[in-house]
Design an enzyme around this catalytic site. Structure first.
Site, PDB file in Angstrom:
ATOM      1  CE  LYS A   1       0.243  -1.593   4.486  1.00 45.94           C
ATOM      2  NZ  LYS A   1       0.351  -3.333   4.571  1.00 45.94           N
TER       3      LYS A   1
ATOM      4  CD  GLU B   1      -8.566  -7.695  -3.195  1.00 45.89           C
ATOM      5  OE1 GLU B   1      -9.539  -7.247  -3.835  1.00 45.89           O
ATOM      6  OE2 GLU B   1      -9.638  -7.108  -2.011  1.00 45.89           O
TER       7      GLU B   1
ATOM      8  CB  VAL C   1      -6.244  -1.918   0.982  1.00 47.76           C
ATOM      9  CG1 VAL C   1      -7.447  -1.039   2.406  1.00 47.76           C
ATOM     10  CG2 VAL C   1      -5.819  -0.694   0.395  1.00 47.76           C
TER      11      VAL C   1
ATOM     12  N   GLY D   1      -5.911  -6.997   4.029  1.00 47.01           N
ATOM     13  CA  GLY D   1      -5.633  -8.042   4.627  1.00 47.01           C
ATOM     14  C   GLY D   1      -6.185  -9.344   3.490  1.00 47.01           C
TER      15      GLY D   1
ATOM     16  CB  ILE E   1     -11.510  -7.456   3.605  1.00 45.82           C
ATOM     17  CG1 ILE E   1     -11.035  -7.996   5.865  1.00 45.82           C
ATOM     18  CG2 ILE E   1     -13.003  -6.825   3.609  1.00 45.82           C
ATOM     19  CD1 ILE E   1     -11.377  -6.586   6.296  1.00 45.82           C
TER      20      ILE E   1
ATOM     21  N   GLY F   1       2.041 -10.232  19.381  1.00 45.70           N
ATOM     22  CA  GLY F   1       2.576  -9.980  18.125  1.00 45.70           C
ATOM     23  C   GLY F   1       1.227  -9.139  16.627  1.00 45.70           C
TER      24      GLY F   1
ATOM     25  CD  GLU G   1       5.575  -4.918  11.633  1.00 45.78           C
ATOM     26  OE1 GLU G   1       7.090  -5.528  12.454  1.00 45.78           O
ATOM     27  OE2 GLU G   1       5.368  -6.400  11.639  1.00 45.78           O
TER      28      GLU G   1
ATOM     29  CE  LYS H   1      -3.284  -1.469   5.706  1.00 47.58           C
ATOM     30  NZ  LYS H   1      -3.605  -1.785   7.559  1.00 47.58           N
TER      31      LYS H   1
HETATM   32  N1  LIG Z   1       2.458  -8.465   6.873  1.00 47.78           N
HETATM   33  C1  LIG Z   1       1.216  -8.064   6.524  1.00 47.78           C
HETATM   34  O1  LIG Z   1       0.443  -8.360   8.106  1.00 47.78           O
HETATM   35  C2  LIG Z   1       0.518  -7.684   5.682  1.00 47.78           C
HETATM   36  C3  LIG Z   1      -0.507  -6.990   5.527  1.00 47.78           C
HETATM   37  C4  LIG Z   1      -0.699  -6.836   4.404  1.00 47.78           C
HETATM   38  C5  LIG Z   1       0.208  -6.149   3.423  1.00 47.78           C
HETATM   39  N2  LIG Z   1       1.225  -6.093   3.582  1.00 47.78           N
HETATM   40  C6  LIG Z   1       2.269  -5.953   3.209  1.00 47.78           C
HETATM   41  O2  LIG Z   1       3.156  -6.807   2.051  1.00 47.78           O
HETATM   42  C7  LIG Z   1       4.586  -6.875   2.201  1.00 47.78           C
HETATM   43  C8  LIG Z   1       5.230  -7.554   2.976  1.00 47.78           C
HETATM   44  O3  LIG Z   1       5.363  -7.663   4.079  1.00 47.78           O
HETATM   45  P1  LIG Z   1       5.771  -8.126   4.896  1.00 47.78           P
HETATM   46  O4  LIG Z   1       5.462  -8.220   6.001  1.00 47.78           O
HETATM   47  O5  LIG Z   1       5.868  -9.725   4.607  1.00 47.78           O
HETATM   48  O6  LIG Z   1       7.310  -8.106   5.232  1.00 47.78           O
HETATM   49  P2  LIG Z   1       8.798  -8.875   5.210  1.00 47.78           P
HETATM   50  O7  LIG Z   1       8.494  -9.846   6.433  1.00 47.78           O
HETATM   51  O8  LIG Z   1       9.730  -7.295   6.064  1.00 47.78           O
HETATM   52  O9  LIG Z   1       9.241  -9.073   4.372  1.00 47.78           O
HETATM   53  C9  LIG Z   1      10.245  -8.604   3.254  1.00 47.78           C
HETATM   54  C10 LIG Z   1      11.013  -9.470   2.486  1.00 47.78           C
HETATM   55  O10 LIG Z   1      11.741  -9.049   1.415  1.00 47.78           O
HETATM   56  C11 LIG Z   1      12.822  -9.344   1.211  1.00 47.78           C
HETATM   57  N3  LIG Z   1      13.144  -7.651   0.723  1.00 47.78           N
HETATM   58  C12 LIG Z   1      13.049  -6.429   1.679  1.00 47.78           C
HETATM   59  N4  LIG Z   1      13.835  -5.768   0.600  1.00 47.78           N
HETATM   60  C13 LIG Z   1      14.312  -6.212  -0.470  1.00 47.78           C
HETATM   61  C14 LIG Z   1      15.577  -5.966  -0.790  1.00 47.78           C
HETATM   62  N5  LIG Z   1      15.917  -4.249  -1.191  1.00 47.78           N
HETATM   63  N6  LIG Z   1      15.764  -6.821  -1.710  1.00 47.78           N
HETATM   64  C15 LIG Z   1      15.230  -7.766  -2.192  1.00 47.78           C
HETATM   65  N7  LIG Z   1      14.718  -8.541  -0.916  1.00 47.78           N
HETATM   66  C16 LIG Z   1      14.306  -7.297  -0.267  1.00 47.78           C
HETATM   67  C17 LIG Z   1      13.297  -9.430   2.907  1.00 47.78           C
HETATM   68  O11 LIG Z   1      14.106 -10.622   2.389  1.00 47.78           O
HETATM   69  P3  LIG Z   1      15.445 -11.334   3.985  1.00 47.78           P
HETATM   70  O12 LIG Z   1      14.444 -12.221   4.148  1.00 47.78           O
HETATM   71  O13 LIG Z   1      16.430 -11.252   3.165  1.00 47.78           O
HETATM   72  O14 LIG Z   1      15.392 -10.196   4.285  1.00 47.78           O
HETATM   73  C18 LIG Z   1      12.156 -10.004   3.345  1.00 47.78           C
HETATM   74  O15 LIG Z   1      11.838 -11.278   2.536  1.00 47.78           O
HETATM   75  C19 LIG Z   1       4.210  -5.145   2.414  1.00 47.78           C
HETATM   76  O16 LIG Z   1       4.072  -4.171   0.832  1.00 47.78           O
HETATM   77  C20 LIG Z   1       3.935  -5.248   3.622  1.00 47.78           C
HETATM   78  O17 LIG Z   1       3.043  -3.776   3.264  1.00 47.78           O
HETATM   79  C21 LIG Z   1       1.943  -7.599   5.054  1.00 47.78           C
END
Ligand SMILES: NC(=O)c1ccc[n+]([C@@H]2O[C@H](COP(=O)([O-])OP(=O)(O)OC[C@H]3O[C@@H](n4cnc5c(N)ncnc54)[C@H](OP(=O)(O)O)[C@@H]3O)[C@@H](O)[C@H]2O)c1
Length: 425
Positions: A105, A129, A132, A134, A136, A187, A190, A205
């Site tokens: 987002k 999708e 915003v 998750g 939903i 959890g 953050e 969002k």
């Molecule tokens: N977490 C949620 O509940 C949630 C919900 C809705 C949407 N989102 C969205 O989903 C996306 C991912 O979220 P997440 O929580 O999965 O993030 P995360 O746990 O921080 O994972 C990020 C991943 O991307 C890799 N990465 C980060 N920067 C990089 C770069 N410059 N080059 C190569 N690899 C890179 C990291 O590598 P390493 O593993 O090697 O560190 C890691 O594997 C975000 O846009 C977030 O806003 C998340």
């Protein structure tokens, strides 16, 4: 059997969950959609990081070009988060002739204009999708389910961390810091919770939803954003006394004079449907001109719900469906400055309890056209500092701000900065 080769950028919380979902439900997807989804290559930052069991480590790379330039990859799924690298990779993927799926987002809210322009020019698809709500399906609901509607209002509780903290403050009588620490232990928050509690995540969002629903460019800097750090258990209790609860709302409204896009702690009447959305749950209330109000409720984040949303985009992609981050209208509407909005307000003053205080404050408010609808002045003890709570009728934000500034300048009477919270009803 048709096979779709996915280039996955990021193997964090969502990327790992998507990988597991694609493997665990492979037979289900083949049977239902006649497609074999294969995660062919995965970009990570740290090749030495310990990952989960069942992962085929040979698919990992730290070189984005091995995905973006690989002609055998059909679609790129961006799950790295952040703005700069994500934007670079998404634009490169589009230029390489690949459609893109993203859950990001922040990227769409801040750089969506550039991405939609390039995708439009190249005739490529951008699915989002999971960006915003998750699990939903709010994006598809706006775009498809409500396709016959003009939507002029969106009210959302779109950040589970804030909703959990405010719910715990209300239910358990916790102060903000204790509720935040509890959320972190469980959890739901953050270690650095700023993005969530300062409202930035919700602002991203609502910018995405407003753009989609109104087909208008919403410059992210114009989205007013206020978080929940300053909300006290005292405010929550006074709000209860007046028949309200406090929620962090993401609001987008449109009328002939422009767009109102903001994130703010808000007093919501206890009998309002959003008042019943508690804990880490999210909900989005959409008002369609044909359907009337529609409430979507569910888990707005977390690995499984979010991976489910990404998977739904992969399924749409496999069916050849189109998805664009909408290009802005040729007849742009301005995003209104917060000072021009009309709202009701909750005001909390810390006053030195002495005769005439209430009438002095009411007098100043009157000069700025603020009329009072309700008052609580409790714990009276002459000469001590006590809270004085007022609710107002509708008034322009500009006038409330000027009035409160003037009242706060009366140092002989006012002992700390007054609190102003908008009321949505
Ligand atoms: N977490 C949620 O509940 C949630 C919900 C809705 C949407 N989102 C969205 O989903 C996306 C991912 O979220 P997440 O929580 O999965 O993030 P995360 O746990 O921080 O994972 C990020 C991943 O991307 C890799 N990465 C980060 N920067 C990089 C770069 N410059 N080059 C190569 N690899 C890179 C990291 O590598 P390493 O593993 O090697 O560190 C890691 O594997 C975000 O846009 C977030 O806003 C998340």
């Amino acid at each position: 059997m048709r096979s779709i080769r996915i280039g996955l950028l990021g193997l964090g919380q969502i990327g790992s969950s998507l990988y597991k979902l694609v493997s665990r439900k492979a037979a289900f997807f083949q049977k239902r959609y006649g497609v074999q989804f294969k995660i062919a290559r995965i970009l990570v930052k740290n090749m030495r990081k310990k990952r989960f069991s069942g992962l085929d480590a040979k698919r990992l790379t730290s070189q984005a070009s091995q995905i973006l330039k690989d002609p055998s990859i059909d679609v790129v799924v961006e799950l790295i988060g952040g703005v700069d690298s994500a934007k670079k990779y998404v634009l490169e993927a589009l230029r390489s002739g690949k459609d893109v799926i993203t859950a990001n987002k922040a990227l769409l809210a801040e750089k969506g204009e550039e991405i939609s322009a390039l995708a439009g020019k190249l005739g490529r698809q951008v699915f989002f999708e999971a960006s915003v709500g998750g699990g939903i399906p709010v994006i598809k609901t706006i775009r498809e389910g409500l396709g016959a509607n003009r939507i002029d209002s969106i009210l959302g509780i779109v950040n589970g961390t804030c909703n959990y903290i405010l719910t715990q403050m209300s239910r358990e009588g916790l102060d903000f810091q204790t509720a935040l620490e509890q959320a972190q232990k469980k959890g739901f928050a953050e270690p650095d919770p700023s993005f969530d509690i300062d409202g930035i995540d919700s602002a991203h969002k609502i910018a995405v939803l407003a753009r989609l629903a109104f087909e208008q460019n919403i410059p992210f800097r114009d989205v007013y954003c206020e978080g929940i750090r300053h909300i006290t258990e005292q405010d929550i209790n006074f709000a209860k006394n007046f028949g309200y609860c406090i929620k962090l709302l993401a609001i987008a409204k449109r009328d002939a004079s422009g767009i109102d896009a903001r994130v703010q702690p808000t007093l919501v009447p206890q009998d309002h449907i959003l008042a019943k959305v508690d804990g880490s749950f999210n909900a989005i209330l959409l008002d369609g001109d044909e359907t009337g109000e529609i409430l979507l409720y569910g888990r707005g984040a977390g690995p499984e719900p979010t991976a489910s949303a990404v998977m739904s985009d992969l399924i749409d992609y496999s069916r050849g469906l189109e998805s664009r981050f909408p290009e802005a209208s040729k007849k742009p509407l301005k995003v209104k400055n917060i000072s021009s909005i009309l709202s009701r307000y909750y005001l909390r003053f810390s006053v030195l309890d002495q005769p005439g205080v209430l009438s002095k404050i009411a007098g100043i408010l009157g000069k700025y056209n603020v009329s009072i609808s309700d008052v609580i002045q409790s714990e009276r003890k002459s000469g001590t500092v006590v809270p004085l709570i007022l609710l107002t009728h509708h008034v322009h934000e500009k006038e409330i701000r000027s009035a409160v500034e003037r009242i706060d300048a009366m140092k002989s009477m006012i002992r700390s900065k007054s609190r102003v919270i908008r009321i949505e009803a």
